[in-house]
Design a protein around this motif. Structure first.
Motif, short mmCIF file in Angstrom:
data_model
loop_
_atom_site.label_atom_id
_atom_site.label_comp_id
_atom_site.label_asym_id
_atom_site.label_seq_id
_atom_site.Cartn_x
_atom_site.Cartn_y
_atom_site.Cartn_z
N PHE A 318 1.35 0.18 -9.60
CA PHE A 318 1.10 0.57 -8.52
C PHE A 318 2.31 1.75 -8.13
O PHE A 318 3.30 1.33 -8.05
N GLU A 319 1.67 2.75 -7.93
CA GLU A 319 2.63 3.82 -7.61
C GLU A 319 3.32 3.78 -6.32
O GLU A 319 4.61 4.38 -5.99
N GLY A 320 2.54 3.35 -5.24
CA GLY A 320 2.95 3.51 -3.91
C GLY A 320 3.98 2.26 -3.42
O GLY A 320 4.63 1.68 -3.99
N VAL A 321 3.82 2.36 -2.08
CA VAL A 321 4.53 1.05 -1.25
C VAL A 321 3.60 0.18 -0.32
O VAL A 321 2.41 0.63 -0.10
N PRO A 322 3.88 -1.03 -0.25
CA PRO A 322 3.07 -1.97 0.54
C PRO A 322 2.46 -1.48 1.77
O PRO A 322 1.25 -1.92 2.16
N TYR A 343 2.31 -10.94 -8.24
CA TYR A 343 3.42 -11.23 -8.09
C TYR A 343 4.15 -10.14 -7.32
O TYR A 343 4.40 -9.03 -7.76
N THR A 344 4.95 -10.76 -6.26
CA THR A 344 5.70 -9.86 -5.43
C THR A 344 6.84 -10.39 -4.93
O THR A 344 7.22 -11.40 -5.34
N ALA A 345 7.63 -9.72 -3.95
CA ALA A 345 8.79 -10.20 -3.48
C ALA A 345 8.58 -10.71 -1.88
O ALA A 345 7.97 -10.36 -1.19
N PRO A 346 9.64 -11.49 -1.65
CA PRO A 346 9.65 -12.01 -0.10
C PRO A 346 9.94 -10.93 0.78
O PRO A 346 9.19 -11.03 1.81
N THR A 347 10.65 -9.80 0.54
CA THR A 347 10.73 -8.93 1.57
C THR A 347 9.48 -8.11 1.76
O THR A 347 9.45 -7.92 2.75
N ALA A 348 8.73 -8.02 0.80
CA ALA A 348 7.30 -7.50 1.02
C ALA A 348 6.37 -8.38 1.88
O ALA A 348 5.85 -7.69 2.71
N ILE A 349 6.44 -9.61 1.50
CA ILE A 349 5.79 -10.56 2.42
C ILE A 349 6.34 -10.43 3.44
O ILE A 349 5.17 -10.66 4.55
N ARG A 350 7.14 -10.66 4.06
CA ARG A 350 7.93 -10.63 5.37
C ARG A 350 7.52 -9.42 6.11
O ARG A 350 7.14 -9.39 7.31
N SER A 351 7.60 -8.28 5.50
CA SER A 351 7.33 -7.17 6.25
C SER A 351 5.70 -7.04 6.36
O SER A 351 5.49 -6.63 7.49
N LEU A 352 4.96 -7.47 5.49
CA LEU A 352 3.27 -7.55 5.63
C LEU A 352 3.18 -8.60 6.93
O LEU A 352 2.21 -8.35 7.46
N MET A 353 3.77 -9.82 6.75
CA MET A 353 3.41 -10.73 7.78
C MET A 353 3.91 -10.26 9.12
O MET A 353 3.14 -10.37 9.95
N GLN A 354 4.83 -9.41 9.24
CA GLN A 354 5.27 -8.83 10.57
C GLN A 354 3.91 -7.89 11.15
O GLN A 354 3.96 -7.75 12.28
N GLY A 356 1.11 -8.36 10.98
CA GLY A 356 -0.16 -8.78 11.43
C GLY A 356 -1.40 -9.21 10.59
O GLY A 356 -1.22 -8.52 9.45
N LEU A 357 -2.37 -10.13 10.99
CA LEU A 357 -3.36 -10.51 10.05
C LEU A 357 -4.48 -9.61 10.02
O LEU A 357 -5.46 -9.59 9.28
N ASP A 358 -4.58 -8.53 10.97
CA ASP A 358 -5.57 -7.63 11.04
C ASP A 358 -5.61 -6.82 9.63
O ASP A 358 -6.64 -6.47 9.21
N TYR A 359 -4.48 -6.69 9.10
CA TYR A 359 -4.65 -6.02 7.86
C TYR A 359 -5.30 -6.83 6.57
O TYR A 359 -5.34 -6.45 5.67
N VAL A 360 -5.42 -7.98 6.92
CA VAL A 360 -5.60 -8.98 6.04
C VAL A 360 -7.06 -9.50 6.11
O VAL A 360 -7.95 -9.75 5.26
N LYS A 361 -7.52 -9.17 7.32
CA LYS A 361 -8.78 -10.41 7.70
C LYS A 361 -9.94 -9.81 6.84
O LYS A 361 -10.84 -10.68 6.56
N GLU A 381 9.00 -19.77 6.42
CA GLU A 381 7.65 -19.20 7.21
C GLU A 381 6.92 -18.14 6.14
O GLU A 381 5.55 -17.94 6.26
N ALA A 382 7.79 -17.30 5.33
CA ALA A 382 7.13 -16.31 4.44
C ALA A 382 6.39 -17.21 3.68
O ALA A 382 5.20 -16.70 3.26
#
Ligand code: WT7
Length: 635
Positions: A318-322, A343-354, A356-361, A381-382
């Motif tokens: 993937f060329e881009g950013v999360p 396979y990703t990194a905790p920092t990405a998980i924490r930023s996506l977590m912040q 909110g779930l609207d982006y996942v649902k 938490e992450a």
């Protein structure tokens, strides 16, 4: 795959065999690869020099293992799926057959430009398939690649090019990352002012931004491809490499001011990356595997390119950013390609977590089977958020601990096999003999204790040397504790014998999973005209894991502190790159020092962490008033 671990018993059997008879263990695994000649000896080693040789006498080419051998039954299977930064740009698929053609062609471009086995090539490219092609083309002809992450500055690139005496640079006009374009060729032009060793620059067209092209030195990738096509140079026989010939150099930071070139060699690295990829992620034929790392880091080398391709997997790049165009991008990609392993990194998980779930649902994540984490300790938490919202509590999470120097994953659950526990990398993989050591260098035998993490026996993927300076390799990793490799990490082993990495115990900060040496940042800050002295420490950061906190002494008071902070930040950006910019800069009158002049970083760390009540022993301080001043003006 015959070396696949399928149960806890398989794991235990493999682990015991790997300890009781490491040579037989690794020889049986190496048998699954394609060799032009087999080894005379599986392992020869000593940690004193150090000298590590795996599969000595064997001949091979890693690209034959990663590409050619799959042409028999997987020619039309996707090897690389590429998703662009812009979701509207069409994705690309390269089958193993197409990858073979492209790697051969570009390998011929390299040869046609005079590149020979053993030459060093610096690669500074965006995350496009041509980056993987360039890496593999180097490996095909035995040139040693040194990939430099796109976020490093011209000065950092120049330092790396000079250290490795690179003769060629492969780059692109620019790169797309989120809403920004990065001017890669311009940065290379600035770097090359200092680098007479570079004779040729190959420039891929990506952003088609105006750039300078110097006659005789700079050549367009596309023109060079046409040239070799016209010459009929289509196929490229893989260079026959010795097991211990150098495959690549990758620079990483440590406690000193200067990054070091970690060297990996052909055979051991290949076997280790492939074995760990297969087992940790439990890759099954046709699975779509997506590692979100950048190829500029070791994770991208081992688990976007070499490991997956050696196993005939489909690897998604993937060329881009999360967070572009929004914080749902990873989930869109999982949904779009029906990704099975992420396979990703905790920092990405924490930023996506912040975000909110609207982006996942509304995203269909049902294809996911295994989730991975790498780069830094993952907080509970992450871990829980990842488990519940992404894995829907049915995907094992593999928290993989390893380093640039280890070449591949060292401590990790085996997906679906090892019982996981949040925050724990759990157990060592087969072949990995860990030891926890206390301050005095005594080995800690009992459980429920923390210590410094060491490894007492070689594994095939381990570092062989630091480029151009073997003594530095010895000093950095093999001297602290006699006859052991020292990782630089602190670690807890709990009552179950599970390992939990607690973080670096040296002067290295882990910002968003990127290793940054405090001494490097200090050197950069000290380059700023008005700085007398500085000290840099890490402090806990909600998203990045750790942030950079700088204490700076100026030679005169600043009229505009905010502006001076920005100037210092810009200086660091120039010298190292934007990734090393301090989050916080506190101007101080003095630094806490011992009578012998050593900066007491422990105190600075405590203050940066906000733990001013527990500064610990301050009796050796030369001037206690300095600490009071720093405390009172804490940011
Ligand atoms: C350092 C190595 C390994 C590829 C990416 C980073 C930290 C890495 C974990 C983990 C806790 C981790 C360590 C290590 N680290 N993975 N799963 N849990 N800490 O490679 O830049 O060489 O950094 O990253 O501190 O020493 P690197």
């Amino acid at each position: 795959m015959n070396f696949q671990i399928k149960s806890l018993k398989d794991y235990q059997d493999a682990y015991s065999k790997s300890v009781s008879d490491p040579e037989a263990f690794w020889a049986a695994i190496a048998d699954h690869f394609q060799w032009k000649r087999k080894w005379d000896q599986v392992l020869k080693w000593n940690f004193k020099e150090p000298k590590i040789e795996w599969f000595k006498g064997a001949k091979l080419n890693i690209t034959e293992n990663c590409i050619d051998r799959h042409l028999v039954d997987k020619a039309d299977q996707p090897a690389i799926i590429w998703e662009a930064n812009d979701p509207h740009e069409h994705h690309r698929v390269l089958t193993y057959k197409q990858l073979h053609q492209k790697v051969c062609l570009f390998a011929n471009v390299l040869k046609n430009n005079g590149v020979k086995k053993g030459d060093r090539i610096c690669i500074y490219m965006p995350m496009v398939p041509e980056l993987a092609i360039a890496v593999l083309a180097c490996a095909r002809i035995g040139a040693i690649h040194s990939v430099v992450f796109g976020g490093f500055s011209a000065q950092s690139i120049a330092d790396r090019i000079k250290d490795a005496q690179c003769e060629m640079v492969i780059t692109a006009d620019g790169g797309f990352r989120g809403a920004k374009d990065t001017p890669l060729k311009n940065v290379i032009d600035d770097a090359l002012v200092q680098c007479p060793s570079v004779k040729t620059v190959i420039v891929l067209t990506r952003t088609r931004t105006p750039i300078s092209m110097i006659k005789g030195r700079d050549k367009w990738w596309e023109d060079e491809i046409k040239k070799v096509e016209t010459l009929g140079l289509i196929d490229c026989e893989p260079e026959v490499m010795d097991a211990e010939d150098e495959l690549f150099i990758l620079y990483t930071s440590g406690s000193t001011g200067k990054p070091k070139g970690v060297v990996h060699t052909c055979a051991g690295y290949m076997v280790y990356a492939a074995y760990t990829f297969q087992n940790v992620f439990q890759y099954q034929p046709k699975d779509i595997y997506f590692c979100t790392a950048d190829i500029g880091w070791i994770t991208g080398h081992s688990y976007i390119i070499y490991g997956p391709l050696a196993q005939g997997a489909t690897t998604l790049m993937f060329e881009g950013v999360p967070t572009y165009p929004d914080a749902g991008r990873f989930w869109d990609i999982v949904d779009k390609f029906k990704v099975n392993i992420l396979y990703t990194a905790p920092t990405a998980i924490r930023s996506l977590m912040q975000s909110g779930l609207d982006y996942v649902k509304d995203k269909d994540l049902s294809s996911l089977k295994v989730l991975g984490s790498v780069g830094e300790p993952i907080n509970e938490e992450a871990w829980n958020w990842y488990n519940e919202n992404i894995g829907k509590s049915k995907c094992p999470i593999v928290d993989t601990w390893w380093q640039t120097e280890t070449g591949g994953i060292m401590i990790s659950p085996i997906a679906g096999v090892t019982k996981t526990k949040p925050c724990y990398a759990t157990l060592p993989l087969p072949g990995v003999q860990l030891e926890l050591v206390d301050e005095k260098g005594e080995v800690i035998e009992e459980n429920g204790v923390s210590g410094n993490l060491c490894i007492k026996f070689p594994w095939p993927g381990m570092i062989r040397t630091t480029y151009g300076d073997h003594e530095r390799c010895r000093q950095t990793y093999f001297v602290t504790y006699e006859n052991k490799y020292f990782t630089g990490d602190g670690c807890l082993r709990d009552e179950d014998g599970y390992y939990r990495i607690t973080g670096r115990v040296d002067d290295v900060i882990n910002v968003s999973g990127h290793r940054i040496g405090t001494a490097e940042v200090e050197n950069a800050i000290n380059m700023f005209t008005d700085v007398v002295e500085s000290a840099v420490v890490g402090y806990p950061h909600e998203i990045k894991g750790q942030g950079i906190y700088a204490y700076v002494i100026l030679n005169h008071d600043s009229d505009d502190e905010e502006l001076t902070r920005k100037d210092i930040s810009m200086t660091v950006s120039r010298i190292i790159g934007a990734i090393a910019r301090p989050e916080k800069i506190q101007f101080v009158k003095g630094l806490p020092k011992t009578r012998s002049g050593k900066i007491m970083r422990r105190i600075l760390r405590k203050i940066a962490e906000g733990d001013v009540a527990n500064l610990g022993d301050t009796s050796t301080l030369l001037d206690p008033a300095v600490v009071e001043d720093i405390k009172n003006n804490k940011l």
